[in-house]
Scaffold this active site. Sequence first.
Site, PDB file in Angstrom:
ATOM      1  N   ARG A 263       2.804 -39.323 -46.166  1.00  0.00           N
ATOM      2  CA  ARG A 263       2.839 -38.168 -47.074  1.00  0.00           C
ATOM      3  C   ARG A 263       1.645 -38.164 -48.010  1.00  0.00           C
ATOM      4  O   ARG A 263       1.228 -37.134 -48.503  1.00  0.00           O
ATOM      5  CB  ARG A 263       4.136 -38.175 -47.888  1.00  0.00           C
ATOM      6  CG  ARG A 263       5.374 -37.944 -47.039  1.00  0.00           C
ATOM      7  CD  ARG A 263       6.617 -38.272 -47.813  1.00  0.00           C
ATOM      8  NE  ARG A 263       6.618 -39.678 -48.259  1.00  0.00           N
ATOM      9  CZ  ARG A 263       7.555 -40.212 -49.019  1.00  0.00           C
ATOM     10  NH1 ARG A 263       8.566 -39.478 -49.456  1.00  0.00           N
ATOM     11  NH2 ARG A 263       7.492 -41.480 -49.374  1.00  0.00           N
ATOM     12  N   SER A 272     -14.145 -44.917 -57.908  1.00  0.00           N
ATOM     13  CA  SER A 272     -15.585 -44.788 -58.087  1.00  0.00           C
ATOM     14  C   SER A 272     -15.919 -44.727 -59.560  1.00  0.00           C
ATOM     15  O   SER A 272     -15.044 -44.712 -60.414  1.00  0.00           O
ATOM     16  CB  SER A 272     -16.090 -43.517 -57.402  1.00  0.00           C
ATOM     17  OG  SER A 272     -15.592 -42.382 -58.077  1.00  0.00           O
ATOM     18  N   PHE A 275     -16.230 -38.834 -60.135  1.00  0.00           N
ATOM     19  CA  PHE A 275     -16.709 -37.822 -59.191  1.00  0.00           C
ATOM     20  C   PHE A 275     -17.798 -36.986 -59.835  1.00  0.00           C
ATOM     21  O   PHE A 275     -17.832 -36.799 -61.042  1.00  0.00           O
ATOM     22  CB  PHE A 275     -15.568 -36.940 -58.665  1.00  0.00           C
ATOM     23  CG  PHE A 275     -14.791 -36.161 -59.706  1.00  0.00           C
ATOM     24  CD1 PHE A 275     -15.342 -35.056 -60.344  1.00  0.00           C
ATOM     25  CD2 PHE A 275     -13.486 -36.529 -60.020  1.00  0.00           C
ATOM     26  CE1 PHE A 275     -14.618 -34.323 -61.272  1.00  0.00           C
ATOM     27  CE2 PHE A 275     -12.749 -35.806 -60.961  1.00  0.00           C
ATOM     28  CZ  PHE A 275     -13.317 -34.704 -61.589  1.00  0.00           C
ATOM     29  N   CYS A 279     -19.111 -28.774 -58.048  1.00  0.00           N
ATOM     30  CA  CYS A 279     -17.909 -27.932 -58.015  1.00  0.00           C
ATOM     31  C   CYS A 279     -16.636 -28.493 -58.626  1.00  0.00           C
ATOM     32  O   CYS A 279     -15.915 -27.744 -59.275  1.00  0.00           O
ATOM     33  CB  CYS A 279     -17.636 -27.506 -56.587  1.00  0.00           C
ATOM     34  SG  CYS A 279     -18.893 -26.354 -56.017  1.00  0.00           S
ATOM     35  N   LYS A 282     -16.461 -27.949 -62.422  1.00  0.00           N
ATOM     36  CA  LYS A 282     -16.567 -26.503 -62.678  1.00  0.00           C
ATOM     37  C   LYS A 282     -15.289 -25.764 -62.273  1.00  0.00           C
ATOM     38  O   LYS A 282     -14.771 -24.938 -63.029  1.00  0.00           O
ATOM     39  CB  LYS A 282     -17.769 -25.977 -61.897  1.00  0.00           C
ATOM     40  CG  LYS A 282     -17.748 -24.511 -61.539  1.00  0.00           C
ATOM     41  CD  LYS A 282     -19.051 -24.103 -60.878  1.00  0.00           C
ATOM     42  CE  LYS A 282     -19.050 -24.124 -59.357  1.00  0.00           C
ATOM     43  NZ  LYS A 282     -18.172 -23.151 -58.720  1.00  0.00           N
TER      44      LYS A 282
HETATM   45  P1  NAD Z   1     -26.889 -22.766 -55.077  1.00  0.00           P
HETATM   46  O1  NAD Z   1     -27.290 -22.668 -56.494  1.00  0.00           O
HETATM   47  O2  NAD Z   1     -27.388 -23.862 -54.216  1.00  0.00           O
HETATM   48  O3  NAD Z   1     -27.296 -21.397 -54.315  1.00  0.00           O
HETATM   49  C1  NAD Z   1     -27.112 -20.125 -54.845  1.00  0.00           C
HETATM   50  C2  NAD Z   1     -28.360 -19.291 -54.550  1.00  0.00           C
HETATM   51  O4  NAD Z   1     -28.099 -17.918 -54.864  1.00  0.00           O
HETATM   52  C3  NAD Z   1     -29.589 -19.672 -55.367  1.00  0.00           C
HETATM   53  O5  NAD Z   1     -30.633 -20.060 -54.487  1.00  0.00           O
HETATM   54  C4  NAD Z   1     -29.935 -18.395 -56.153  1.00  0.00           C
HETATM   55  O6  NAD Z   1     -31.331 -18.190 -56.300  1.00  0.00           O
HETATM   56  C5  NAD Z   1     -29.318 -17.319 -55.295  1.00  0.00           C
HETATM   57  N1  NAD Z   1     -29.026 -16.063 -55.994  1.00  0.00           N
HETATM   58  C6  NAD Z   1     -28.358 -15.874 -57.165  1.00  0.00           C
HETATM   59  N2  NAD Z   1     -28.246 -14.555 -57.433  1.00  0.00           N
HETATM   60  C7  NAD Z   1     -28.844 -13.879 -56.411  1.00  0.00           C
HETATM   61  C8  NAD Z   1     -29.035 -12.490 -56.110  1.00  0.00           C
HETATM   62  N3  NAD Z   1     -28.569 -11.522 -56.904  1.00  0.00           N
HETATM   63  N4  NAD Z   1     -29.705 -12.178 -54.985  1.00  0.00           N
HETATM   64  C9  NAD Z   1     -30.183 -13.158 -54.157  1.00  0.00           C
HETATM   65  N5  NAD Z   1     -30.007 -14.473 -54.382  1.00  0.00           N
HETATM   66  C10 NAD Z   1     -29.353 -14.837 -55.498  1.00  0.00           C
HETATM   67  O7  NAD Z   1     -25.302 -22.745 -55.062  1.00  0.00           O
HETATM   68  P2  NAD Z   1     -24.320 -23.345 -53.920  1.00  0.00           P
HETATM   69  O8  NAD Z   1     -24.125 -24.798 -54.127  1.00  0.00           O
HETATM   70  O9  NAD Z   1     -24.758 -22.825 -52.609  1.00  0.00           O
HETATM   71  O10 NAD Z   1     -22.950 -22.649 -54.337  1.00  0.00           O
HETATM   72  C11 NAD Z   1     -22.731 -21.261 -54.137  1.00  0.00           C
HETATM   73  C12 NAD Z   1     -21.255 -20.955 -54.347  1.00  0.00           C
HETATM   74  O11 NAD Z   1     -20.479 -21.653 -53.371  1.00  0.00           O
HETATM   75  C13 NAD Z   1     -20.710 -21.385 -55.690  1.00  0.00           C
HETATM   76  O12 NAD Z   1     -19.776 -20.423 -56.111  1.00  0.00           O
HETATM   77  C14 NAD Z   1     -20.007 -22.682 -55.396  1.00  0.00           C
HETATM   78  O13 NAD Z   1     -18.936 -22.915 -56.286  1.00  0.00           O
HETATM   79  C15 NAD Z   1     -19.477 -22.461 -54.011  1.00  0.00           C
HETATM   80  N6  NAD Z   1     -19.291 -23.686 -53.192  1.00  0.00           N
HETATM   81  C16 NAD Z   1     -20.203 -24.700 -53.209  1.00  0.00           C
HETATM   82  C17 NAD Z   1     -20.034 -25.813 -52.388  1.00  0.00           C
HETATM   83  C18 NAD Z   1     -21.029 -26.948 -52.373  1.00  0.00           C
HETATM   84  O14 NAD Z   1     -20.766 -27.949 -51.737  1.00  0.00           O
HETATM   85  N7  NAD Z   1     -22.177 -26.850 -53.040  1.00  0.00           N
HETATM   86  C19 NAD Z   1     -18.950 -25.869 -51.518  1.00  0.00           C
HETATM   87  C20 NAD Z   1     -18.032 -24.816 -51.506  1.00  0.00           C
HETATM   88  C21 NAD Z   1     -18.216 -23.729 -52.349  1.00  0.00           C
HETATM   89  C1  UGA Z   2     -16.078 -30.962 -52.565  1.00  0.00           C
HETATM   90  C2  UGA Z   2     -14.894 -30.766 -51.591  1.00  0.00           C
HETATM   91  O1  UGA Z   2     -14.680 -31.982 -50.881  1.00  0.00           O
HETATM   92  C3  UGA Z   2     -15.191 -29.639 -50.620  1.00  0.00           C
HETATM   93  O2  UGA Z   2     -14.051 -29.417 -49.800  1.00  0.00           O
HETATM   94  C4  UGA Z   2     -15.512 -28.375 -51.400  1.00  0.00           C
HETATM   95  O3  UGA Z   2     -15.868 -27.320 -50.536  1.00  0.00           O
HETATM   96  C5  UGA Z   2     -16.672 -28.641 -52.335  1.00  0.00           C
HETATM   97  O4  UGA Z   2     -16.326 -29.738 -53.230  1.00  0.00           O
HETATM   98  C6  UGA Z   2     -17.017 -27.502 -53.218  1.00  0.00           C
HETATM   99  O5  UGA Z   2     -16.211 -26.616 -53.456  1.00  0.00           O
HETATM  100  O6  UGA Z   2     -18.140 -27.551 -53.709  1.00  0.00           O
HETATM  101  P1  UGA Z   2     -18.471 -32.132 -52.458  1.00  0.00           P
HETATM  102  O7  UGA Z   2     -18.432 -32.008 -53.940  1.00  0.00           O
HETATM  103  O8  UGA Z   2     -19.668 -31.643 -51.756  1.00  0.00           O
HETATM  104  O9  UGA Z   2     -17.217 -31.366 -51.816  1.00  0.00           O
HETATM  105  O10 UGA Z   2     -18.280 -33.655 -52.031  1.00  0.00           O
HETATM  106  P2  UGA Z   2     -17.003 -34.649 -52.016  1.00  0.00           P
HETATM  107  O11 UGA Z   2     -17.087 -35.459 -50.801  1.00  0.00           O
HETATM  108  O12 UGA Z   2     -15.745 -33.930 -52.265  1.00  0.00           O
HETATM  109  O13 UGA Z   2     -17.308 -35.607 -53.244  1.00  0.00           O
HETATM  110  C7  UGA Z   2     -17.208 -35.163 -54.584  1.00  0.00           C
HETATM  111  C8  UGA Z   2     -17.355 -36.353 -55.512  1.00  0.00           C
HETATM  112  O14 UGA Z   2     -16.196 -37.173 -55.470  1.00  0.00           O
HETATM  113  C9  UGA Z   2     -18.532 -37.272 -55.169  1.00  0.00           C
HETATM  114  O15 UGA Z   2     -19.152 -37.707 -56.350  1.00  0.00           O
HETATM  115  C10 UGA Z   2     -17.859 -38.408 -54.444  1.00  0.00           C
HETATM  116  O16 UGA Z   2     -18.594 -39.588 -54.519  1.00  0.00           O
HETATM  117  C11 UGA Z   2     -16.560 -38.513 -55.210  1.00  0.00           C
HETATM  118  N1  UGA Z   2     -15.468 -39.148 -54.441  1.00  0.00           N
HETATM  119  C12 UGA Z   2     -15.016 -38.583 -53.288  1.00  0.00           C
HETATM  120  C13 UGA Z   2     -14.869 -40.303 -54.927  1.00  0.00           C
HETATM  121  O17 UGA Z   2     -15.248 -40.818 -55.991  1.00  0.00           O
HETATM  122  N2  UGA Z   2     -13.845 -40.876 -54.222  1.00  0.00           N
HETATM  123  C14 UGA Z   2     -13.381 -40.331 -53.073  1.00  0.00           C
HETATM  124  O18 UGA Z   2     -12.427 -40.888 -52.481  1.00  0.00           O
HETATM  125  C15 UGA Z   2     -13.985 -39.149 -52.585  1.00  0.00           C
END
Ligand code: NAD
Ligand code: UGA
Length: 468
Positions: A263, A272, A275, A279, A282
Amino acid sequence: APLKVTKILCIGAGYVGGPTCAVIALKCPHIKVTIVDLNQARIDAWNSPDFKLPIYEPGLEDVVRQCRGRNLFFSTDVEKGIQDAELIFVSVNTPTKKSGVGAGFAADLNYVELATRQIAAVATSSKIVVEKSTVPCRTAESMRTILEANSKPNCRFDILSNPEFLAEGTAISDLFNPDRVLIGSLQTPEGKAACAALKGVYANWVKEEQILTVGLWSSELSKLAANAMLAQRISSVNALSAICEATGANIDEVANAVGYDSRVGPKFLKASVGFGGSCFQKDILNLVYLSESLHLPEVAAYWRQVVEMNEYQKRRFSKRVVDTLFNTITGKRIAVLGFAFKADTGDTRESAAITLIRDFQSERALVNIYDPQVNEAQIWADLQEASPGIPLESIKKQVTIHKSALDACRDAEAVVIATEWKEFKEIAWEEVYKYMKKPAFVFDGRLLVDAERLGAIGFKVTTIGRSA
Ligand code: NAD
Ligand code: UGA
């Protein structure tokens, strides 16, 4: 029959938009995929002839090599992109607001709104607009209001929520093999038709039963919920790590024993130094803000504690370093191995390493940094941002960036492992030992190295979740 999508635009060429739409292009050779961004340097990097892409992600280069110029294009021409597309992903950044109402908690939706307004202003034909960015619950409603207020005759907009669940460092395999794809839509005939069109895109490589279709608000909330519950596991295991250190229990053994319960499950229970990443914090703060706005203070307090525990974990680790080094690190050299927020990425957003280094700086230690992927300019920018008011010149007197782990450890009194890069496991620790001051300390913030083996070499090893 649902619309068969043939032209997709993605607004935002970042960590999500880039890999996600590159994989769509790979898996759907019949769809033309264009990714646009306002940031010229980023687009140039995506287009670079030698594939020096703007983000480091295992497997990404291979995907881009196969599709770029075939059915995958990167551009800064947002307007043309909008006009051409049938389906538009909005994948722009949604950082935590720094000022104004909800500062420090609410998501800054300015980029989403600007992108939406631009779609409304430029579109001359109907579009399916897909929220890919992580947004607060009910954002689709605001997008719809903006789009409808600005739409022209014969131009209808359907809005979908399609949150992304990829993790950095494993983005490509997560996209190839997702646990699920989530699509939220209005439950109207038009909403369902739009949903079917997007489902048709994913169905090119994802099994039907793994594509979940739900209401818009459920989809938006599920993304925040998933990240909050994942982060909650880490804060729970980190809270237990403090008890382990005080009692002689071993957090790896405890997590393993607990995770054996089907479960609970074994994944994501690694203690760790805290984290990081763009994201987790935030999105939880966003959930806290949402709860407070809905007059649910108990719910808000519950989730806020996940973030507070993470801050506590980082503070606790810094303090343990100082305590162990005879209560002072002033003038001592500390090697920090790893600067990225996790292994296999060059991303440093909210990396625990930044907090640790700031703490070491304020104790007036000398810090050596090595990370295999993060570039120097990024490290300086992050350290500068973490210590507002302190000129970069002063920071550079205390901090040095090195090109190898061995170099970073030279003459150090302590090594701190901040990121779980595999290469740190495989360092020639015997060599490192020779180069360090004695006693030579190792602080493993990632449960990465074999403490017994290092102890046998002569190191004094301190590990998260274990008593010294
Ligand atoms: P990022 O900052 O890497 O990329 C966003 C891009 O959008 C930037 O390059 C920026 O210049 C561009 N941008 C902003 N406004 C614009 C506009 N009006 N026209 C054209 N381009 C524009 O961000 P990211 O990490 O790719 O995250 C994007 C979204 O996805 C966020 O909401 C984040 O929460 C979500 N998300 C991120 C992850 C992750 O692992 N990073 C995973 C899942 C979801
Ligand atoms: C996380 C989620 O895993 C994704 O599913 C999601 O899409 C993403 O956020 C997002 O919305 O941005 P990410 O942040 O890229 O992905 O990486 P993770 O592997 O989740 O690690 C996040 C942090 O937690 C890292 O600093 C990692 O080292 C830490 N972590 C992770 C731990 O300390 N312990 C763990 O067991 C796992």
